[in-house]
Each structure stands twice: as structure tokens, then as C-alpha cells.
Design a protein around this motif. Structure first.
Motif, PDB file in Angstrom:
ATOM      1  N   VAL A  41       9.796   1.272  -0.810  1.00 53.46           N
ATOM      2  CA  VAL A  41       8.846   1.999   0.074  1.00 53.46           C
ATOM      3  C   VAL A  41       8.193   1.409  -0.937  1.00 53.46           C
ATOM      4  N   SER A  42       6.874   0.990  -0.764  1.00 59.58           N
ATOM      5  CA  SER A  42       5.526   0.138  -1.361  1.00 59.58           C
ATOM      6  C   SER A  42       3.856   0.283  -0.824  1.00 59.58           C
ATOM      7  N   GLY A  43       3.338  -0.465  -1.372  1.00 63.34           N
ATOM      8  CA  GLY A  43       1.886   0.028  -0.754  1.00 63.34           C
ATOM      9  C   GLY A  43       2.021  -0.541   0.550  1.00 63.34           C
ATOM     10  N   GLY A  44       2.605  -1.680   0.691  1.00 60.92           N
ATOM     11  CA  GLY A  44       2.402  -2.141   2.405  1.00 60.92           C
ATOM     12  C   GLY A  44       3.347  -2.296   3.166  1.00 60.92           C
ATOM     13  N   HIS A  45       4.395  -1.198   2.526  1.00 63.28           N
ATOM     14  CA  HIS A  45       5.822  -1.121   3.268  1.00 63.28           C
ATOM     15  C   HIS A  45       6.497   0.151   2.754  1.00 63.28           C
ATOM     16  N   PHE A  81       0.467   7.786  -0.430  1.00 61.24           N
ATOM     17  CA  PHE A  81       0.213   8.274  -1.589  1.00 61.24           C
ATOM     18  C   PHE A  81      -1.864   8.038  -2.013  1.00 61.24           C
ATOM     19  N   ASP A  82      -2.232   6.777  -1.125  1.00 64.71           N
ATOM     20  CA  ASP A  82      -3.269   6.380  -2.013  1.00 64.71           C
ATOM     21  C   ASP A  82      -4.902   6.896  -1.125  1.00 64.71           C
ATOM     22  N   LYS A  83      -4.222   7.117  -0.188  1.00 66.68           N
ATOM     23  CA  LYS A  83      -5.230   7.278   0.503  1.00 66.68           C
ATOM     24  C   LYS A  83      -5.405   9.213   0.738  1.00 66.68           C
ATOM     25  N   ALA A 117       4.643   4.607   3.126  1.00 66.14           N
ATOM     26  CA  ALA A 117       3.951   5.669   1.982  1.00 66.14           C
ATOM     27  C   ALA A 117       3.485   5.811   1.010  1.00 66.14           C
ATOM     28  N   GLY A 118       3.400   4.577   0.110  1.00 68.36           N
ATOM     29  CA  GLY A 118       2.191   4.055  -0.905  1.00 68.36           C
ATOM     30  C   GLY A 118       1.480   4.480  -0.138  1.00 68.36           C
ATOM     31  N   GLU A 119       0.554   3.769   0.874  1.00 69.36           N
ATOM     32  CA  GLU A 119      -0.509   4.242   1.391  1.00 69.36           C
ATOM     33  C   GLU A 119      -0.676   5.201   1.855  1.00 69.36           C
ATOM     34  N   GLY A 160      10.547  -0.631  -4.696  1.00 71.92           N
ATOM     35  CA  GLY A 160       9.502  -1.093  -4.258  1.00 71.92           C
ATOM     36  C   GLY A 160       8.738  -0.255  -5.028  1.00 71.92           C
ATOM     37  N   GLY A 161       7.457  -0.099  -5.338  1.00 71.87           N
ATOM     38  CA  GLY A 161       6.116   0.439  -6.014  1.00 71.87           C
ATOM     39  C   GLY A 161       6.820   2.326  -6.020  1.00 71.87           C
ATOM     40  N   VAL A 162       6.928   2.464  -5.025  1.00 68.72           N
ATOM     41  CA  VAL A 162       6.986   3.613  -5.327  1.00 68.72           C
ATOM     42  C   VAL A 162       8.150   4.581  -5.598  1.00 68.72           C
ATOM     43  N   ALA A 163       9.185   3.723  -5.616  1.00 70.74           N
ATOM     44  CA  ALA A 163      10.351   3.903  -6.245  1.00 70.74           C
ATOM     45  C   ALA A 163      10.205   4.029  -7.920  1.00 70.74           C
ATOM     46  N   ALA A 164       8.491   3.923  -8.206  1.00 70.29           N
ATOM     47  CA  ALA A 164       8.766   4.703  -9.814  1.00 70.29           C
ATOM     48  C   ALA A 164       8.465   6.413 -10.045  1.00 70.29           C
ATOM     49  N   ASN A 165       8.365   6.713  -8.574  1.00 73.80           N
ATOM     50  CA  ASN A 165       7.472   7.570  -8.251  1.00 73.80           C
ATOM     51  C   ASN A 165       8.990   8.832  -9.042  1.00 73.80           C
ATOM     52  N   SER A 166       8.704  10.022 -10.139  1.00 69.66           N
ATOM     53  CA  SER A 166       9.167  10.749 -10.360  1.00 69.66           C
ATOM     54  C   SER A 166      10.174  11.763  -9.673  1.00 69.66           C
ATOM     55  N   CYS A 219      10.938  -3.258  -9.515  1.00 72.26           N
ATOM     56  CA  CYS A 219      10.457  -2.164  -8.459  1.00 72.26           C
ATOM     57  C   CYS A 219       8.846  -2.648  -7.856  1.00 72.26           C
ATOM     58  N   THR A 220       7.838  -3.315  -9.077  1.00 66.64           N
ATOM     59  CA  THR A 220       6.474  -3.379  -8.044  1.00 66.64           C
ATOM     60  C   THR A 220       6.514  -4.618  -7.744  1.00 66.64           C
ATOM     61  N   ASP A 221       4.714  -5.158  -7.434  1.00 69.75           N
ATOM     62  CA  ASP A 221       5.266  -6.440  -7.133  1.00 69.75           C
ATOM     63  C   ASP A 221       5.911  -7.477  -7.941  1.00 69.75           C
ATOM     64  N   ASN A 222       7.302  -8.695  -8.098  1.00 71.71           N
ATOM     65  CA  ASN A 222       6.876  -8.970  -9.189  1.00 71.71           C
ATOM     66  C   ASN A 222       7.791 -10.479  -8.928  1.00 71.71           C
ATOM     67  N   SER A 259      -3.355   5.607  -6.699  1.00 75.66           N
ATOM     68  CA  SER A 259      -2.698   7.039  -7.132  1.00 75.66           C
ATOM     69  C   SER A 259      -1.661   7.623  -7.118  1.00 75.66           C
ATOM     70  N   GLY A 260      -1.249   6.583  -6.572  1.00 74.33           N
ATOM     71  CA  GLY A 260       0.431   7.527  -7.318  1.00 74.33           C
ATOM     72  C   GLY A 260       0.949   7.435  -7.816  1.00 74.33           C
ATOM     73  N   PRO A 261       0.871   7.061  -8.667  1.00 75.58           N
ATOM     74  CA  PRO A 261       0.784   7.414 -10.751  1.00 75.58           C
ATOM     75  C   PRO A 261      -0.097   8.519 -10.572  1.00 75.58           C
ATOM     76  N   MET A 262      -0.888   8.570 -10.888  1.00 80.55           N
ATOM     77  CA  MET A 262      -2.365  10.022 -11.185  1.00 80.55           C
ATOM     78  C   MET A 262      -1.557  11.152 -10.722  1.00 80.55           C
ATOM     79  N   ILE A 263      -0.924  10.558  -8.637  1.00 76.46           N
ATOM     80  CA  ILE A 263      -0.095  11.881  -8.315  1.00 76.46           C
ATOM     81  C   ILE A 263       0.817  12.357  -9.147  1.00 76.46           C
ATOM     82  N   ASP A 264       1.908  11.558  -8.850  1.00 79.42           N
ATOM     83  CA  ASP A 264       2.995  11.673  -9.537  1.00 79.42           C
ATOM     84  C   ASP A 264       2.928  12.424 -11.341  1.00 79.42           C
ATOM     85  N   LYS A 265       1.880  11.984 -12.146  1.00 83.30           N
ATOM     86  CA  LYS A 265       1.747  12.803 -13.915  1.00 83.30           C
ATOM     87  C   LYS A 265       0.593  13.940 -13.073  1.00 83.30           C
TER      88      LYS A 265
HETATM   89  O1  KG4 Z   1       5.958  -2.758  -4.649  1.00 84.45           O
HETATM   90  P1  KG4 Z   1       3.753  -2.623  -4.998  1.00 84.45           P
HETATM   91  O2  KG4 Z   1       3.202  -2.484  -6.124  1.00 84.45           O
HETATM   92  O3  KG4 Z   1       2.870  -3.175  -4.694  1.00 84.45           O
HETATM   93  C1  KG4 Z   1       3.111  -3.446  -2.713  1.00 84.45           C
HETATM   94  O4  KG4 Z   1       3.851  -4.491  -2.361  1.00 84.45           O
HETATM   95  O5  KG4 Z   1       2.417  -2.526  -2.163  1.00 84.45           O
HETATM   96  O6  KG4 Z   1       3.623  -0.893  -4.510  1.00 84.45           O
HETATM   97  C2  KG4 Z   1       2.527   0.291  -4.556  1.00 84.45           C
HETATM   98  C3  KG4 Z   1       2.151   1.357  -4.332  1.00 84.45           C
HETATM   99  C4  KG4 Z   1       1.226   1.160  -4.236  1.00 84.45           C
HETATM  100  O7  KG4 Z   1       0.596   2.140  -3.177  1.00 84.45           O
HETATM  101  C5  KG4 Z   1       1.060   2.915  -5.628  1.00 84.45           C
HETATM  102  O8  KG4 Z   1      -0.206   3.778  -5.709  1.00 84.45           O
HETATM  103  C6  KG4 Z   1       2.194   3.499  -5.399  1.00 84.45           C
HETATM  104  O9  KG4 Z   1       3.069   1.912  -5.110  1.00 84.45           O
HETATM  105  N1  KG4 Z   1       2.629   4.277  -6.532  1.00 84.45           N
HETATM  106  C7  KG4 Z   1       2.935   4.862  -6.783  1.00 84.45           C
HETATM  107  C8  KG4 Z   1       3.320   5.032  -8.287  1.00 84.45           C
HETATM  108  N2  KG4 Z   1       3.699   4.456  -8.760  1.00 84.45           N
HETATM  109  C9  KG4 Z   1       2.996   3.323  -7.754  1.00 84.45           C
HETATM  110  N3  KG4 Z   1       3.227   5.743  -5.571  1.00 84.45           N
HETATM  111  C10 KG4 Z   1       4.070   7.189  -5.719  1.00 84.45           C
HETATM  112  N4  KG4 Z   1       4.360   7.631  -7.698  1.00 84.45           N
HETATM  113  C11 KG4 Z   1       4.410   6.725  -8.717  1.00 84.45           C
HETATM  114  N5  KG4 Z   1       3.968   6.402  -9.192  1.00 84.45           N
END
Ligand code: KG4
Ligand code: ZN
Length: 344
Positions: free
Chosen positions: A147-151, A178-180, A174-176, A282-288, A313-316, A191-197
Motif C-alpha cells: 500500500v503506497s501513494g501509487g499502488h 488518504f491524501d485526497k 490507498a495512499g491516494e 509501502g508508505g502506508v504501512a507506516a500507519n499505526s 517501507c517508504t520509497d528507498n 496527508s497520511g501521516p497527519m490523518i494518522d496523528k
Molecule cells: O511508498 P510511498 O512513500 O511513496 C509512493 O510510492 O507512493 O507512499 C507514500 C504514501 C502517501 O500517500 C502518504 O500519505 C502515505 O504513504 N503515508 C501514510 C502514512 N505515512 C505515509 N498513510 C497513512 N498513514 C501514515 N502514517
């Protein structure tokens, strides 16, 4: 003349690989050597925050500025020189074409100059294989929710590390979502990290949003976006401060809706495949909430749950270097005529 079928000079178990990632808005370089990550440098681009999303044109320009210093820093942090590198792994796609081209063309040039092979890496596969870099490693076969911003996908990793897609989103990721949703709540991007907080202080059951019914293990998030938008428009007509007054409950309810939807599909995949090694990436895996829900799901099904380290988890580029190692060991080299791809 560059020989793209060049054999690796050393014993496979001592490979030193430079990974390069530039698929979206992060420029990253990493060194994988002797079975471990020695450096992982990520240059993030703040410029997109003001636009509420990634601006492709700006992203590619920033990659041009950042790529060389990022690679140099990765080498320096690992205490190595280019002459120590046996092969280069680079993201071929999916991603933004302008962004991908910077890293891919740079890689080809560097491979020619250093006279070493390079391999193409699929960005999504690399997110999944990040589970196998280090730490607590799952056994195979393995079920992963990416689960990321693009996938957004559920995949099965087979015994030979090949990856089969079992289900994926038919529209937004899924990340999209959260962001939208965050944009509608006037939160900064991403917005994902802020929504989580903010959700931590909110009531997750206060507002109900619809999640669409789509086939089997596939996902759809565009209907959820519309459902949130119409709900907010209606409430704001009655009370202009509705969003401000209810921000925590809105964040908690939206987060709960997205996470429950993701988990319901992963649970379905567990039941269908019988696989008891499960993970998220993926980036959304940071979600608590997603992290704690994975643990709950694993416990419910007597399965083992895995989440890679946050920086994987995030792009690296560490995940690119590791996925590249797998391909280099298989002598699955790239050629100078290979092209990038934007979608799978
Ligand atoms: O994998 P990533 O770093 O980049 C892409 O390949 O897209 O993922 C970024 C996405 C963003 O949509 C961001 O809002 C979401 O991950 N994200 C979160 C959290 N941290 C990052 N979504 C929900 N809760 C979080 N804590
Ligand atoms: Zn990614």
C-alpha cells in the motif's frame, strides 16, 4: 564498448551493489554489500507540498539536481568507491516517466563508465522484497499487502521469489485515498501521516463512509473519495466550521474505513490461499492502525505478521539494491536499449 552480458567478477555471496531509485519524488541511492545494507540515502523533494501533490515536471528536474550527490553520499557513507561496485540496480518502472528516465539513463551511463553490469528492477516488486532485506524475515510462500501513494496490491511471493499479483486497485491507491481525503480536510500533502496523528484523538465509529464492492481481492477507492466529499459538502452547508470542529473524528473515521477495507481483503486472501506468512509494505504501512490491525489479523489466523523497517517501507534504494541482488545472482542483466515503463 559496454558489454551488457558482462559476467560478475566476484563470488556471488560477496556482491557489492549500488541501488538507484527515482520513480516518483524521492531520489535515493543505497549500497548492499556482503549480505547487508551499508548505506541508504534519500533526498526528498519538499517542493510538491505547496501543490498538494507531485508535480511531474518539478520531480524530474529535482532528480537531475540530486542524483549525483545522492550516489556520491551513498558511496561515502558505505566507505566505498565506484571501483568497489560489482553491479548497479535501477528502478525501471512503474512511475513517472520523466523521473524514471533520470535514474535509468544515469545508471546506463555509470555502468558503461565503470564497465559493470546493471539490472532493471520493478519498483513494486522491490517494495514487496523489502521484507527480505534484514531483521525478522518471512518464510516462503508469503502474502503481502502493498500500500503506497501509487499502488495497492495483494501479492503472493513464491519459493523462487517470483511474485504473483492476486488483487489490485482498479482506480486510486490507498495512499491516494488518504491524501485526497486530507486535502478535503485542509491538511498538508501528503496527508497520511497527519490523518494518522489526528485520528489518535478521534472517534473512529462516529462517521460511516461507503467502501465499494469490487471483485474478489481487488480494491476501489474512488467511490470512498466521492462519499467523503458529498458528506462534507452537506455538513459544511449547515455549519461552515464543521471540518474544523470535527477534524479528529473525521480523521479517525476515514482511517478506520480505509484500514478495515484493506484488512478485509487481506483476510480473504489468507482464507483463499491458506498462506500463514503475511505482511504489509509501502508508505502506508507506516500507519499505526494498519500496523496494529496486521498483528490482530495474524493472531486471529494463527499466522506470522511482518512489517519491514520504516525506512524500507517508504520509497528507498535499499529495496532496489536488494531486489537487484536477486536478479544479478540470476544473471538477469539489463541492456542499453531497455526502456522505462510507467504502468505495469
Ligand atoms: O511508498 P510511498 O512513500 O511513496 C509512493 O510510492 O507512493 O507512499 C507514500 C504514501 C502517501 O500517500 C502518504 O500519505 C502515505 O504513504 N503515508 C501514510 C502514512 N505515512 C505515509 N498513510 C497513512 N498513514 C501514515 N502514517
Ligand atoms: Zn513506492
Amino acid at each position: 564498448m559496454y558489454k551488457h552480458t558482462l559476467e560478475l567478477p566476484k563470488n556471488n555471496s560477496h556482491l557489492t551493489i549500488l541501488g538507484i531509485e527515482s520513480s516518483c519524488d524521492d531520489t535515493s541511492a543505497s549500497i548492499y554489500s556482503d549480505g547487508k545494507i551499508c548505506s541508504n540515502v534519500v533526498a526528498s523533494q519538499k517542493i510538491h507540498e505547496d501543490f498538494g501533490g507531485v508535480v511531474p515536471e518539478w520531480a524530474s528536474r529535482k532528480h537531475q539536481q540530486n542524483i549525483l550527490p545522492t550516489v556520491q553520499m551513498a558511496l561515502k557513507n558505505a566507505g566505498l568507491a565506484m571501483s568497489d561496485i560489482d553491479g548497479i540496480a535501477c528502478t525501471q518502472g512503474p512511475g513517472l516517466m520523466g523521473s524514471l528516465l533520470v535514474g535509468h539513463s544515469f545508471t546506463k551511463g555509470l555502468a558503461i563508465a565503470a564497465d559493470i553490469p546493471y539490472v532493471n528492477v520493478d519498483h513494486i516488486d522491490a517494495h514487496v522484497l523489502a521484507h527480505f532485506i534484514d531483521g525478522d524475515i518471512p518464510s516462503l510462500p508469503f502474502l503481502c499487502l502493498l500500500v503506497s501513494g501509487g499502488h495497492t496490491q495483494i501479492v503472493k511471493v513464491n519459493e523462487d521469489y517470483t511474485i504473483k499479483i492476486l488483487g489490485k486497485t482498479i482506480d486510486d491507491a490507498a495512499g491516494e485515498a488518504f491524501d485526497k481525503a486530507g486535502k478535503m480536510l485542509n491538511l498538508p500533502y501528503p496527508s497520511g501521516p497527519m490523518i494518522d496523528k489526528l485520528a489518535k484523538e478521534g472517534d473512529a465509529k462516529r462517521f460511516k463512509f461507503n467502501t465499494p464492492k469490487v471483485g474478489a481481492l481487488d480494491f476501489s477507492f474512488s467511490g470512498l473519495k466521492t462519499s467523503i466529499l458529498y458528506f462534507l459538502q452537506k455538513e459544511v452547508r449547515n455549519d461552515a466550521d464543521f471540518i474544523l470542529k470535527n477534524k479528529n473524528d473525521l480523521c479517525a473515521s476515514i482511517q478506520y474505513t480505509i484500514v478495515s477495507y484493506l484488512m478485509s481483503k487481506l483476510e480473504k486472501a489468507i482464507l483463499e490461499t491458506g498462506i500463514s506468512q503475511i505482511g504489509i509494505g509501502g508508505g502506508v504501512a507506516a500507519n499505526s492502525l494498519l500496523r496494529s490491525s496486521l498483528e490482530g489479523l495474524a493472531a486471529k489466523h494463527n499466522a506470522a505478521g511482518y512489517i519491514p523497517k520504516f525506512e524500507y517501507c517508504t520509497d528507498n534504494a535499499a529495496m532496489i539494491a536488494f531486489a537487484g541482488k536477486v536478479k544479478l545472482e540470476q544473471h538477469n542483466y539489463g541492456t542499453l536499449t531497455d526502456v522505462c515503463f510507467t504502468r505495469k
